[in-house]
Design an enzyme around this catalytic site. Sequence first.
Site, PDB file in Angstrom:
ATOM      1  N   ASP A 248       0.680  -1.173   0.023  1.00 26.59           N
ATOM      2  CA  ASP A 248      -0.086  -0.029  -0.186  1.00 26.59           C
ATOM      3  C   ASP A 248       0.891   1.259   0.051  1.00 26.59           C
ATOM      4  OD1 ASP A 248      -2.253   1.653   0.292  1.00 26.59           O
ATOM      5  OD2 ASP A 248      -1.829   1.894   2.479  1.00 26.59           O
ATOM      6  N   SER A 249       0.382   2.638  -0.110  1.00 23.87           N
ATOM      7  CA  SER A 249       1.038   3.578  -0.286  1.00 23.87           C
ATOM      8  C   SER A 249       1.704   3.924   1.094  1.00 23.87           C
ATOM      9  CB  SER A 249       0.117   4.774  -0.608  1.00 23.87           C
ATOM     10  OG  SER A 249      -0.870   4.923   0.421  1.00 23.87           O
TER      11      SER A 249
ATOM     12  N   CYS B 124      -4.589  -1.400  -1.881  1.00 27.12           N
ATOM     13  CA  CYS B 124      -4.782   0.173  -2.093  1.00 27.12           C
ATOM     14  C   CYS B 124      -5.738   0.208  -3.323  1.00 27.12           C
ATOM     15  CB  CYS B 124      -3.316   0.697  -2.507  1.00 27.12           C
ATOM     16  SG  CYS B 124      -3.140   2.332  -3.077  1.00 27.12           S
TER      17      CYS B 124
ATOM     18  N   GLU C  38      -1.401   8.925   8.313  1.00 27.22           N
ATOM     19  CA  GLU C  38      -0.115   8.408   8.449  1.00 27.22           C
ATOM     20  C   GLU C  38       0.613   8.887   9.555  1.00 27.22           C
ATOM     21  OE1 GLU C  38       2.232   6.604   6.004  1.00 27.22           O
ATOM     22  OE2 GLU C  38       0.151   5.653   5.249  1.00 27.22           O
TER      23      GLU C  38
ATOM     24  N   CYS D  68     -10.823   3.552   0.521  1.00 26.22           N
ATOM     25  CA  CYS D  68      -9.520   3.622   0.622  1.00 26.22           C
ATOM     26  C   CYS D  68      -9.180   2.951   1.868  1.00 26.22           C
ATOM     27  CB  CYS D  68      -9.149   5.112   0.909  1.00 26.22           C
ATOM     28  SG  CYS D  68      -7.533   5.443   1.526  1.00 26.22           S
TER      29      CYS D  68
ATOM     30  N   HIS E 283      -6.923   3.257   4.020  1.00 30.51           N
ATOM     31  CA  HIS E 283      -6.512   3.876   5.159  1.00 30.51           C
ATOM     32  C   HIS E 283      -7.587   4.106   5.951  1.00 30.51           C
ATOM     33  CE1 HIS E 283      -2.609   4.707   3.206  1.00 30.51           C
ATOM     34  NE2 HIS E 283      -2.066   5.318   4.236  1.00 30.51           N
TER      35      HIS E 283
HETATM   36  N1  DGL Z   1      -4.857   3.382   0.872  1.00 34.07           N
HETATM   37  C1  DGL Z   1      -4.987   3.630  -0.420  1.00 34.07           C
HETATM   38  C2  DGL Z   1      -5.939   3.584  -0.966  1.00 34.07           C
HETATM   39  O1  DGL Z   1      -6.815   2.551  -0.654  1.00 34.07           O
HETATM   40  C3  DGL Z   1      -4.133   4.970  -0.822  1.00 34.07           C
HETATM   41  C4  DGL Z   1      -4.248   6.241  -0.381  1.00 34.07           C
HETATM   42  C5  DGL Z   1      -3.255   7.258  -0.515  1.00 34.07           C
HETATM   43  O2  DGL Z   1      -2.290   7.136  -0.431  1.00 34.07           O
HETATM   44  O3  DGL Z   1      -3.748   8.459  -1.009  1.00 34.07           O
HETATM   45  O4  DGL Z   1      -6.463   4.050  -2.103  1.00 34.07           O
END
Ligand code: DGL
Length: 272
Positions: free
Chosen positions: A8-9, A71, A150, A182, A184
């Site tokens: 993931d990011s 992600c 984050e 997302c 996150h």
């Molecule tokens: N967790 C990611 C997603 O599901 C990326 C969020 C990001 O880095 O902007 O889209």
Amino acid sequence: MAKIGIFDSGLGGLTVLSAALRQTPHHDYIYLADSANAPYGEKSPEWLESRSHLLCTWLAEQGCDAIVVACNTATTGAIASIRKAFPDIPVIGVEPGIKPAAMTTQTKVVGVLATQNTLASDKFKALLGTLPADCQFIQQAGLGLVPLIEDGALSSPEIKKLLKEYITPMLESGADTLVLGCTHYPFLIPCISELFGNQLKIVDTSDAIVRQIQRFIPDENPEDEMQQITLRKQHQIYLYSTKDGDQLLTHAHNLINLRDINIAIQGLTISL
Ligand code: DGL
């Protein structure tokens, strides 16, 4: 037992790792957080694709039997080309759960909180096109949320302000369901509940992803699962971060409950 790579990011894919550890605990996992480059939500499609390829190449080099693109942004932007580049490895993606939301909403109004890139992607638009026309989807980019997550600021005044700004108009339009598009965002569920009570049914897709892992990498001996867990060696979880492996390990301990899982877990920093 297989080795599963998840990327993931940043910290978001830990929501997927957490569900995977509970439901498919027989595997070893390598988690790769590209926190040095988070957020992905506003990166160019070209950058996203080449970065996703680089991360998948590294996971493949570590001997992963399957790769989970945990992600939504990387999935919508790059999964087709990743699958083409790694034809011998199952590549599992994640997309906003608008389909289950459309099936369960009573008011036929669904809020979708996702990154700007996810909402703008052809893949997301195509998915929307498959759903009943009588269901309205209120799409909102969660700008600013990922950097705060984050930093571990899960219920800070800034997060609360953004959530109110993004979710209140959905409620005013009659939404009874909120899709967290997302990985996150599930970390914000306690804060969303604190702000809005149970006015919204929240849809997150971590469990659906784990079902995909099980489909591609079936359990060796599901009926004997408990015995297997006790007999076998501890499973290994390697948490790699492109920013700070120690910090990732600390976040993992804070964000997902690892206490009752028999694991050897390490946090490592990697430059990719
Ligand atoms: N967790 C990611 C997603 O599901 C990326 C969020 C990001 O880095 O902007 O889209």
